[in-house]
Design an enzyme around this catalytic site. Structure first.
Site, PDB file in Angstrom:
ATOM      1  CG  ASP A   1      -1.800  -1.254   1.257  1.00  0.00           C
ATOM      2  OD1 ASP A   1      -2.177  -1.737   0.177  1.00  0.00           O
ATOM      3  OD2 ASP A   1      -2.063  -1.752   2.358  1.00  0.00           O
TER       4      ASP A   1
ATOM      5  CE  LYS B   1       2.424  -2.672  -4.271  1.00  0.00           C
ATOM      6  NZ  LYS B   1       2.108  -2.230  -2.897  1.00  0.00           N
TER       7      LYS B   1
ATOM      8  N   GLY C   1      -4.491  -4.498  -3.728  1.00  0.00           N
ATOM      9  CA  GLY C   1      -5.494  -3.450  -3.935  1.00  0.00           C
ATOM     10  C   GLY C   1      -4.728  -2.208  -4.345  1.00  0.00           C
ATOM     11  CG  HIS C   2      -1.968  -2.247  -6.930  1.00  0.00           C
ATOM     12  ND1 HIS C   2      -1.002  -2.716  -7.778  1.00  0.00           N
ATOM     13  CD2 HIS C   2      -1.717  -2.831  -5.739  1.00  0.00           C
ATOM     14  CE1 HIS C   2      -0.206  -3.548  -7.125  1.00  0.00           C
ATOM     15  NE2 HIS C   2      -0.632  -3.641  -5.885  1.00  0.00           N
TER      16      HIS C   2
ATOM     17  CD  GLN D   1       0.522  -9.104  -2.787  1.00  0.00           C
ATOM     18  OE1 GLN D   1       1.100  -9.723  -3.646  1.00  0.00           O
ATOM     19  NE2 GLN D   1      -0.729  -8.715  -2.920  1.00  0.00           N
TER      20      GLN D   1
HETATM   21  P1  GDP Z   1      -0.747   0.193  -3.528  1.00  0.00           P
HETATM   22  O1  GDP Z   1      -1.330  -1.089  -3.026  1.00  0.00           O
HETATM   23  O2  GDP Z   1       0.725   0.261  -3.291  1.00  0.00           O
HETATM   24  O3  GDP Z   1      -1.105   0.485  -4.950  1.00  0.00           O
HETATM   25  O4  GDP Z   1      -1.384   1.369  -2.640  1.00  0.00           O
HETATM   26  P2  GDP Z   1      -2.940   1.513  -2.235  1.00  0.00           P
HETATM   27  O5  GDP Z   1      -3.702   1.973  -3.402  1.00  0.00           O
HETATM   28  O6  GDP Z   1      -3.398   0.288  -1.526  1.00  0.00           O
HETATM   29  O7  GDP Z   1      -2.827   2.621  -1.107  1.00  0.00           O
HETATM   30  C1  GDP Z   1      -2.286   3.875  -1.370  1.00  0.00           C
HETATM   31  C2  GDP Z   1      -3.354   4.935  -1.073  1.00  0.00           C
HETATM   32  O8  GDP Z   1      -2.738   6.195  -0.989  1.00  0.00           O
HETATM   33  C3  GDP Z   1      -4.413   5.055  -2.151  1.00  0.00           C
HETATM   34  O9  GDP Z   1      -5.617   5.451  -1.561  1.00  0.00           O
HETATM   35  C4  GDP Z   1      -3.851   6.164  -3.043  1.00  0.00           C
HETATM   36  O10 GDP Z   1      -4.867   6.848  -3.762  1.00  0.00           O
HETATM   37  C5  GDP Z   1      -3.232   7.058  -2.023  1.00  0.00           C
HETATM   38  N1  GDP Z   1      -2.062   7.816  -2.463  1.00  0.00           N
HETATM   39  C6  GDP Z   1      -1.072   7.454  -3.314  1.00  0.00           C
HETATM   40  N2  GDP Z   1      -0.116   8.398  -3.358  1.00  0.00           N
HETATM   41  C7  GDP Z   1      -0.518   9.383  -2.529  1.00  0.00           C
HETATM   42  C8  GDP Z   1       0.062  10.611  -2.108  1.00  0.00           C
HETATM   43  O11 GDP Z   1       1.155  11.010  -2.503  1.00  0.00           O
HETATM   44  N3  GDP Z   1      -0.644  11.350  -1.189  1.00  0.00           N
HETATM   45  C9  GDP Z   1      -1.840  10.947  -0.694  1.00  0.00           C
HETATM   46  N4  GDP Z   1      -2.452  11.711   0.186  1.00  0.00           N
HETATM   47  N5  GDP Z   1      -2.408   9.781  -1.065  1.00  0.00           N
HETATM   48  C10 GDP Z   1      -1.747   9.019  -1.942  1.00  0.00           C
HETATM   49  P1  IMO Z   2      -0.855  -4.340  -2.202  1.00  0.00           P
HETATM   50  O1  IMO Z   2      -0.426  -4.897  -3.521  1.00  0.00           O
HETATM   51  C1  IMO Z   2      -0.918  -4.760   2.115  1.00  0.00           C
HETATM   52  C2  IMO Z   2      -0.939  -8.839   3.695  1.00  0.00           C
HETATM   53  C3  IMO Z   2      -2.212  -9.256   4.448  1.00  0.00           C
HETATM   54  C4  IMO Z   2      -1.621 -10.227   5.452  1.00  0.00           C
HETATM   55  C5  IMO Z   2      -0.515 -10.917   4.638  1.00  0.00           C
HETATM   56  C6  IMO Z   2      -0.935 -12.261   4.053  1.00  0.00           C
HETATM   57  O2  IMO Z   2      -2.149  -3.619  -2.240  1.00  0.00           O
HETATM   58  O3  IMO Z   2       0.239  -3.562  -1.560  1.00  0.00           O
HETATM   59  P2  IMO Z   2      -2.519 -12.940   2.023  1.00  0.00           P
HETATM   60  O4  IMO Z   2      -3.984 -12.676   1.795  1.00  0.00           O
HETATM   61  O5  IMO Z   2      -1.635 -12.420   0.956  1.00  0.00           O
HETATM   62  O6  IMO Z   2      -2.245 -14.383   2.341  1.00  0.00           O
HETATM   63  O7  IMO Z   2      -2.177 -12.113   3.377  1.00  0.00           O
HETATM   64  O8  IMO Z   2      -0.178 -10.035   3.596  1.00  0.00           O
HETATM   65  N1  IMO Z   2      -1.169  -8.336   2.332  1.00  0.00           N
HETATM   66  C7  IMO Z   2      -1.110  -7.041   1.999  1.00  0.00           C
HETATM   67  N2  IMO Z   2      -0.940  -5.942   2.777  1.00  0.00           N
HETATM   68  N3  IMO Z   2      -1.022  -4.637   0.788  1.00  0.00           N
HETATM   69  C8  IMO Z   2      -1.171  -5.727  -0.006  1.00  0.00           C
HETATM   70  O9  IMO Z   2      -1.160  -5.664  -1.346  1.00  0.00           O
HETATM   71  C9  IMO Z   2      -1.257  -7.002   0.601  1.00  0.00           C
HETATM   72  N4  IMO Z   2      -1.430  -8.254   0.148  1.00  0.00           N
HETATM   73  C10 IMO Z   2      -1.361  -9.056   1.210  1.00  0.00           C
HETATM   74  O10 IMO Z   2      -2.819  -8.156   5.049  1.00  0.00           O
HETATM   75  O11 IMO Z   2      -0.987  -9.526   6.485  1.00  0.00           O
HETATM   76 MG    MG Z   3      -2.852  -1.735  -1.751  1.00  0.00          MG
END
Ligand code: GDP
Ligand code: IMO
Ligand code: MG
Length: 427
Positions: A13, A16, A40-41, A222
């Site tokens: 998170d 990415k 979850g991207h 991840q």
């Molecule tokens: P990922 O799994 O690495 O793709 O990240 P996620 O989407 O799960 O979580 C990142 C969250 O931060 C999302 O809600 C993005 O919209 C948000 N986000 C990404 N970059 C920025 C930033 O520079 N500032 C803020 N405030 N939010 C951001």
């Molecule tokens: P993105 O790509 C954050 C974590 C779960 C748990 C562990 C194992 O959005 O960054 P699993 O369901 O993979 O067997 O869970 O890994 N986990 C993540 N945490 N971002 C993710 O993906 C994750 N994918 C798995 O919360 O701790």
């Molecule tokens: Mg994510």
């Protein structure tokens, strides 16, 4: 050389999805190489916001071919629902190609994920319950169902029947309902039918494209600390999320990769169980502020993410195990509200100082963060579009992260939208 790997450096998170979407226009192909619907991207651009689980985040950029590489596992229902969501907004998924070698997440994988977690009780991992561990376990046991088994109705039906010979015994041993092959087949056929067009030899597509001088972006899911080998085992996912996974998870050779871009959140978050030295617990002022200002709730499960200060030891470690050439620092704007900002520069483990992740989990469990305190900037930076526009203390914070990581800064993100980005060292 034309291939770049984008990888999460912390516990996921990091943003990415945002960075992938941002840089995709410089590539011909965007390929996911590991994980499944546990990812979850988030992509936010042109007034739209998407949470993508299976689909590469580059799908939004017209003309780019999205590929799901063999290192991924595929939940057909999730993938089809994502395709429907995107196509309803006029984003074509026609070019999508999925490796025939990807394993398929079956309904029983999700049942078992939940049942194993429940049995583990206080030692549960806090998985996303998307069937990830059980599906990858079947891959390693060599008993899984692959995308290529879905190409014809009769082979798919037979694969289900074969799998259920042992799966029903396993399900019953956990007190779970068993499955009837016909019912599983009928329940999945609608999605499978929709996906037949995209099953392909993606390693060949990627290598041919690379030979033609086309550019490929490998989008990691991840993150480093969740990697099955290099993460905080057993509190990890079941795949190789680190940069090496891009090679085995797609079928290209390591020599085609010349850049590894690590995505680094300006503080730390983690979802699920496991050690996190800089955690600021729920109910503390810093923990709650990071969570609320950063909207730190999971895209996949909606769970509150654990939050804490930036940990330079983890970025050092990530730089090593991924061979980072660049970093993208995200969510710098979330730190706007703090008078002073702490950063962990080392750990104390029973009197011994570590500036990286210790080799043994038992040591990491006991790691006490050693902090330095940096001055905050206390103003809204979300409108800044160049490094020079950032307040001096924010510039210093970026330099601090870059110096400690020993890697060039490619981007600094100051908000969720594609536009809210400062480009630095990236061609
Ligand atoms: P990922 O799994 O690495 O793709 O990240 P996620 O989407 O799960 O979580 C990142 C969250 O931060 C999302 O809600 C993005 O919209 C948000 N986000 C990404 N970059 C920025 C930033 O520079 N500032 C803020 N405030 N939010 C951001
Ligand atoms: P993105 O790509 C954050 C974590 C779960 C748990 C562990 C194992 O959005 O960054 P699993 O369901 O993979 O067997 O869970 O890994 N986990 C993540 N945490 N971002 C993710 O993906 C994750 N994918 C798995 O919360 O701790
Ligand atoms: Mg994510």
């Amino acid at each position: 050389m034309p291939a770049t790997v984008l990888v999460g450096t912390q516990w996921g998170d990091e943003g990415k999805g945002k960075i992938t979407d941002l840089i995709t226009s410089g590539f011909d192909i965007v390929c996911r190489y590991g994980g499944g619907a546990n990812a979850g991207h988030t992509v936010e651009a042109e007034g739209h916001k998407y949470g993508l689980h299976q689909m590469p985040s580059g799908v939004m950029v017209k003309g780019v071919v999205p590929i799901i590489g063999n290192g991924c596992i595929v939940d057909p229902e999730v993938l089809v629902s994502e395709m429907d969501m995107l196509e309803a907004d006029g984003i074509s998924c026609e070019a999508l190609r999925v490796s025939g070698r990807c394993h398929v997440v079956m309904p029983w994988h999700k049942d078992l994920d939940g049942a194993v977690e429940a049995k583990l009780g206080s030692r549960s991992l806090g998985t996303t319950k998307r069937g990830i561990g059980p599906c990858y376990a079947d891959k390693m046991r060599r008993t899984g169902i692959r995308m290529q088994d879905l190409r014809f109705k009769d082979t798919f039906r037979e694969a289900i029947e074969n799998a259920l010979v042992t799966k029903n015994i396993e399900l019953a041993s956990y007190g779970l309902s068993t499955y009837d092959a016909d019912e599983v087949f009928e329940g999945m056929e609608e999605y499978v039918e929709r996906l037949r067009f995209c099953i392909a030899e993606t390693s060949d597509i990627l290598n041919t494209a690379l030979e033609q001088g086309k550019k490929v972006l490998f989008e990691g899911a991840q993150a480093t600390m969740l990697d099955i080998d290099h993460g905080t085992y057993p509190y990890v996912t079941s795949s190789n999320c680190t940069a090496g996974g891009a090679v085995t998870g797609s079928g290209v050779g390591p020599t085609c990769i010349d850049r590894v871009l690590g995505v680094v959140k300006a503080y730390t978050t983690r979802v699920g169980e496991g050690p996190m030295p800089t955690e600021q617990l729920e109910g503390t002022e810093v923990g709650d502020t990071l969570c609320e200002v950063g909207h730190e709730y999971g895209v996949t499960t909606g769970r509150r993410r654990r939050c804490g200060w930036y940990d330079a030891c983890i970025t050092n470690y990530a730089a090593r195990v991924n061979g980072l050439t660049h970093i993208a620092i995200t969510k710098l704007d979330v730190l706007d509200v703090f008078d002073t900002i702490k950063v962990c520069v080392a750990y104390d483990v029973r009197g011994r100082r570590y500036e990286t992740v210790p080799e043994y989990e038992a040591s990491f469990d006991e790691a006490q963060p050693i902090y330095e305190e940096l001055p905050g900037w206390k103003c809204d930076i979300s409108g800044c579009r160049s490094f020079d526009e950032l307040p001096k203390n924010a510039q210093d914070y970026v330099r601090f992260i870059a110096d400690r990581a020993g890697v060039k800064v490619a981007f600094v993100a100051v908000g969720p939208d594609r536009e809210q980005t400062i480009k630095m060292d990236w061609e």
